[in-house]
Structure formats: C-alpha cells, structure tokens
Design a protein around this motif. Structure first.
Motif, PDB file in Angstrom:
ATOM      1  N   GLN A 109       0.843  -1.194   0.000  1.00 15.41           N
ATOM      2  CA  GLN A 109       0.000   0.000   0.000  1.00 15.41           C
ATOM      3  C   GLN A 109       0.879   1.245   0.000  1.00 15.41           C
ATOM      4  N   VAL A 110       0.648   2.107  -0.977  1.00 13.13           N
ATOM      5  CA  VAL A 110       1.423   3.347  -1.113  1.00 13.13           C
ATOM      6  C   VAL A 110       0.444   4.498  -1.302  1.00 13.13           C
ATOM      7  N   SER A 111       0.674   5.586  -0.590  1.00 14.60           N
ATOM      8  CA  SER A 111      -0.214   6.753  -0.706  1.00 14.60           C
ATOM      9  C   SER A 111       0.594   8.031  -0.538  1.00 14.60           C
ATOM     10  N   GLY A 112       0.282   9.007  -1.370  1.00 12.52           N
ATOM     11  CA  GLY A 112       0.875  10.329  -1.193  1.00 12.52           C
ATOM     12  C   GLY A 112       0.241  11.025  -0.004  1.00 12.52           C
ATOM     13  N   ALA A 113       0.991  11.932   0.606  1.00 11.08           N
ATOM     14  CA  ALA A 113       0.469  12.644   1.774  1.00 11.08           C
ATOM     15  C   ALA A 113       1.235  13.943   1.968  1.00 11.08           C
ATOM     16  N   LEU A 114       0.557  14.891   2.579  1.00  9.98           N
ATOM     17  CA  LEU A 114       1.200  16.126   3.012  1.00  9.98           C
ATOM     18  C   LEU A 114       1.678  15.893   4.442  1.00  9.98           C
ATOM     19  N   ILE A 115       2.989  15.862   4.625  1.00  5.69           N
ATOM     20  CA  ILE A 115       3.572  15.570   5.932  1.00  5.69           C
ATOM     21  C   ILE A 115       4.033  16.883   6.550  1.00  5.69           C
ATOM     22  N   ARG A 116       3.529  17.146   7.741  1.00  5.74           N
ATOM     23  CA  ARG A 116       3.852  18.410   8.406  1.00  5.74           C
ATOM     24  C   ARG A 116       4.522  18.123   9.749  1.00  5.74           C
ATOM     25  N   GLY A 117       5.664  18.748   9.933  1.00  6.01           N
ATOM     26  CA  GLY A 117       6.361  18.645  11.196  1.00  6.01           C
ATOM     27  C   GLY A 117       5.939  19.766  12.128  1.00  6.01           C
ATOM     28  N   ILE A 118       5.573  19.425  13.351  1.00  6.11           N
ATOM     29  CA  ILE A 118       5.028  20.419  14.280  1.00  6.11           C
ATOM     30  C   ILE A 118       5.637  20.255  15.670  1.00  6.11           C
ATOM     31  N   VAL A 119       5.457  21.290  16.466  1.00  9.22           N
ATOM     32  CA  VAL A 119       5.726  21.232  17.904  1.00  9.22           C
ATOM     33  C   VAL A 119       4.356  21.225  18.582  1.00  9.22           C
ATOM     34  N   PRO A 120       3.934  20.107  19.181  1.00  7.22           N
ATOM     35  CA  PRO A 120       2.544  19.970  19.651  1.00  7.22           C
ATOM     36  C   PRO A 120       2.043  21.135  20.495  1.00  7.22           C
ATOM     37  N   LYS A 121       2.810  21.584  21.483  1.00  9.86           N
ATOM     38  CA  LYS A 121       2.330  22.648  22.359  1.00  9.86           C
ATOM     39  C   LYS A 121       2.138  23.959  21.601  1.00  9.86           C
ATOM     40  N   GLU A 122       3.026  24.240  20.668  1.00 13.30           N
ATOM     41  CA  GLU A 122       2.877  25.470  19.889  1.00 13.30           C
ATOM     42  C   GLU A 122       1.812  25.328  18.807  1.00 13.30           C
ATOM     43  N   GLU A 123       1.627  24.119  18.307  1.00 15.85           N
ATOM     44  CA  GLU A 123       0.587  23.890  17.309  1.00 15.85           C
ATOM     45  C   GLU A 123      -0.801  24.138  17.893  1.00 15.85           C
ATOM     46  N   ASP A 124      -0.949  23.939  19.209  1.00 15.23           N
ATOM     47  CA  ASP A 124      -2.237  24.204  19.861  1.00 15.23           C
ATOM     48  C   ASP A 124      -2.671  25.655  19.707  1.00 15.23           C
ATOM     49  N   GLU A 125      -1.721  26.560  19.477  1.00 15.29           N
ATOM     50  CA  GLU A 125      -2.056  27.976  19.340  1.00 15.29           C
ATOM     51  C   GLU A 125      -2.739  28.290  18.020  1.00 15.29           C
ATOM     52  N   VAL A 126      -2.537  27.461  16.993  1.00 20.39           N
ATOM     53  CA  VAL A 126      -3.039  27.797  15.663  1.00 20.39           C
ATOM     54  C   VAL A 126      -4.015  26.769  15.103  1.00 20.39           C
ATOM     55  N   ALA A 127      -4.104  25.567  15.685  1.00 14.69           N
ATOM     56  CA  ALA A 127      -4.972  24.514  15.146  1.00 14.69           C
ATOM     57  C   ALA A 127      -5.537  23.681  16.290  1.00 14.69           C
ATOM     58  N   ASP A 128      -6.547  22.872  15.959  1.00 14.97           N
ATOM     59  CA  ASP A 128      -7.233  22.051  16.958  1.00 14.97           C
ATOM     60  C   ASP A 128      -6.937  20.571  16.756  1.00 14.97           C
ATOM     61  N   LEU A 129      -5.696  20.253  16.353  1.00 11.32           N
ATOM     62  CA  LEU A 129      -5.344  18.857  16.114  1.00 11.32           C
ATOM     63  C   LEU A 129      -5.566  18.014  17.362  1.00 11.32           C
ATOM     64  N   ARG A 130      -5.239  18.548  18.532  1.00 15.79           N
ATOM     65  CA  ARG A 130      -5.398  17.790  19.767  1.00 15.79           C
ATOM     66  C   ARG A 130      -6.863  17.383  19.983  1.00 15.79           C
ATOM     67  N   ARG A 131      -7.782  18.282  19.650  1.00 16.21           N
ATOM     68  CA  ARG A 131      -9.202  17.999  19.833  1.00 16.21           C
ATOM     69  C   ARG A 131      -9.721  16.972  18.826  1.00 16.21           C
TER      70      ARG A 131
END
Length: 415
Positions: A109-131
């Motif tokens: 199985q092979v799939s293309g993807a947009l891979i984003r490197g983040i800092v979880p605590k700082e990512e909370d300021e701009v997105a709701d990934l944790r939720r």
C-alpha cells in the motif's frame, strides 16, 4: 370614518363575495404560493449556510489563518520571526512548521500525503489537532521519537493503527554506493485523527518538527510560521499589515487565498440555488397577475361607475395595485415568519420526520455529521422577503393598467 379611496376599495376587493369565490380562492393560492416559496428559500439557504459554516470550521480547525514563509528557502531565523509576529496586536497564536510532500508505504500500500512537522504545544495555538484526535495523543510527537499521526482515512487505506510501522519517502535524495536513492525513514504510528474533511483525513500526516527537518536536511531552519488571527475574516488585510511590519521580505498567504476556489464554489452554489428556488416565488407572483386580470374583468361595471363619478385612471390603477400588493405583503410576512421559525428548528423537525418514517437522511459514516446544520442570516431573510414583495408589486402593474384604461361607455353598454 375616512379611508383613502384606493386603499379602502382595494382591500374590500380582496374579500370574497358570493359571486367571486373562485377569484378569492385564486388569491388565496397565490398568497400560499408566495408563503411556501419564501419558506423553502429561507430554510434551504439557512441549511446551506450551516453546511458552509461547518465546512469552514473544519477546514480552519486544521488550517492556519495565515502562513508566513521565506520565498528563498528555509526560514533560519524563525525564533526571531515568531517573537515579532506574536507581538502584533491582531495575532493570537503562532507556531513554526516544516512541511513536505511525500509518500507513505506499508507493504504493497502506497499513498501520497502532506507531511507536516510540528511542535505539539505550539501547534495548539493555531490549530485544533489535539481535539480531533480519536486514538493516541499528539504529545507523542517528540523529537527523535520518529512517531507519526495519520488521518483516519489514510490509516485505513494503509491498513495501519497505533503501534504499526510506516515508511516515509521524501523527494530528497541521498548519494549511496549504489547510486542516488530517495530518502526513506521508518516511523511508528502513534495516533489517528479525524476532522471530517477528506483533504485532511485522507491526505495529511503529522510528525515532530525536528524529525521533519532531519528528513529535509534543513538543520535548524523551518518551512515557515503559521498564524492565528484575532478576526479570521480580516485575514487578507491583517496579512498585508504583518508582512509590511516584517519588512516585506517574507511571503504571507491567508486562508482565503489557499481555499479561494473551494469557497468561491460554495458561494456560487448558494447563489444558483437561490435563483432556482426563487422561481417558486415567481410562479406565485404570476398567479397574482391572473387573479387581478379576472378581478378587473369581473369589476368592469364597478370601474365604469367609479370613472363616471370622477375617479381618475391613476386612482383606479391604485385600487388594483393595493389588492395585489396586499396579497404579496401578507404572503411575504407569513413566509418570513414561518421560514425563520422552521430554519431555527430544522434539526428537531427533521429528527421527528426520521423517527416517524424510520428513515435517516444523513448517515454519519458518509457525511461525518448526523444532523442538519442551520445558520439563519438576517441579510438572506430580508433580501428574500424584499425580492418577493417587489415581485408581487410588479405583478400588479399590468392588470391595474388594464383596469385604468376601462372606458365607461363600453363597460356599461350592456348593463
């Protein structure tokens, strides 16, 4: 008691008499048609507004309001830039990121993807990934851990879950004794998220920011900085201001530019649906024309008597315009009130229909939502009501003009 002549007679003509019950019935159906047309317009547009709002919230729960990047490559001085943008009064959050288009491999199985490197605590300021996490935790994305968080549909396609391994293949290459090889790295799936949007659930993956920087050989640099603004609707203006404050050396793109085609398509869909449904009101307004033409024919002798008593053609015209306008006004008011009430309670109404008939209109496994969202906009209600009333008034012009041209001698010849 004194009454304006045109208003008084026009309103009397709207009431049924023994010999014109059919005309009164046609008037009633015209009124009901306008009411139903307005109700349909308000409810449908409100539901579309609700869907659009739901989609916007889901997109912006993961997408930043604005993204700051260096057009000449990686951003090495990102800590300074981060401090500068956070000092701006309209910025409520900022987070660095590293982004790369890659492929995820698990067996065959092979799939293309947009891979984003983040800092979880700082990512909370701009997105709701944790939720949006449904399994695992975003906090597992630690530097050097080489963990990865996948969208639900992407994980299902690859056939992996928390604890499984996937291979990340990036466009960067490495020189080896056997030649040029793409850069590969094994990651452990540590979590799965679900936003309800295929763009993310099927095509997005998250890893630790420094792990992503290693894959791209960026060193201490990052791809850019993501921003969350105090007012997302002012994003285009605020983005320009922030870019200017930073000296104009960085490229700043706001969310309206990134998703411009998508939101333009939604706006076009709403306009076209409004035009199509407004034809219901147009048909009802056309019934007013037929109603008034029959009234004018029925009242030929009355019109002739009024003309011989000195009533001007303009006042005769006003009588029949009052009758048609009254039908349109009552239908418009009833339609606006009923439409707003139904739109504000569409979820319990649809729920009752589903319970009574044993059907389910929205399957959560397909649409990711189980209830019809509704968002009533005052501007939509006023524009629909105003348009319907204006169309009703215009529909009275021809029959009223025809009544004003009645010749008393011709009308009374056989009386």
């Amino acid at each position: 008691m004194y009454h304006p002549l045109s208003l008084y007679i026009g309103l009397r003509y709207t009431r049924a008499k023994r010999r014109n019950h059919f005309i009164s019935f046609i008037s009633g159906t015209s009124m009901v048609g306008i009411t139903l047309g307005i109700v349909a317009l308000i409810v449908v547009l409100s539901v579309m507004n609700g869907f659009h709002k739901e989609i916007q919230q889901r997109i912006l729960s993961m997408a930043s309001h604005a993204t700051l990047t260096d057009p000449y490559g990686g951003m090495a001085n990102w800590p300074e830039v981060l401090d500068q943008v956070r000092a701006h009064q309209d910025v409520v959050g900022a987070a660095p990121f590293v982004e790369v288009q890659g492929m995820l491999v698990n067996g065959s199985q092979v799939s293309g993807a947009l891979i984003r490197g983040i800092v979880p605590k700082e990512e909370d300021e701009v997105a709701d990934l944790r939720r949006e996490m449904v399994r695992g935790s975003v906090d597992d994305l630690v530097d050097g851990g080489f963990n990865i968080v996948l969208g639900r549909d992407l994980a299902a396609f690859l056939g992996v879950g928390p604890g499984d391994k996937v291979t990340v293949v990036t466009p960067q290459v490495s020189a080896t004794p056997v030649g040029i090889m793409p850069r590969l790295k094994r990651f452990t799936v540590s979590g799965i998220f679900a936003v309800g949007m295929a763009d993310y659930d099927r095509n997005a993956a998250f890893i630790a920011m420094h792990d992503a920087a290693k894959l791209l050989s960026l060193g201490d640099a990052v791809s850019g900085v993501r921003l969350k603004l105090d007012d997302m609707w002012e994003a285009p203006r605020l983005a320009r201001e922030i870019a200017y404050d930073l000296g104009g050396v960085y490229r700043l793109v706001d969310w309206t530019q990134v998703h411009a085609n998508f939101f333009s398509a939604l706006a076009m869909e709403k306009r076209m649906m409004g035009i199509i449904l407004f034809l219901i009101v147009a048909v009802a307004a056309f019934n007013i024309v037929s109603t008034l033409v029959m009234v004018v024919t029925d009242k030929q002798s009355d019109i002739a008597v009024m003309r011989t008593l000195g009533v001007s053609p303009a006042r005769v015209m006003g009588i029949f315009m009052v009758q048609g306008t009254a039908i349109g006004l009552i239908g418009t008011i009833l339609g606006m009130v009923a439409g707003v009430l139904l739109a504000m309670n569409v979820e319990p109404v649809v729920g009752a229909i589903e319970q009574v008939f044993g059907v389910h209109f929205l399957d959560p496994s397909i649409y990711y939502i189980s209830e019809l969202p509704s968002d009533v906009h005052l501007s939509d209600v006023l524009s629909i009501g105003g348009g319907a009333f204006l169309m009703s008034v215009l529909a009275t012009l021809y029959p009223a003009w025809r009544a004003a041209r009645t010749q008393p001698a011709e009308a009374l010849r056989y009386e």
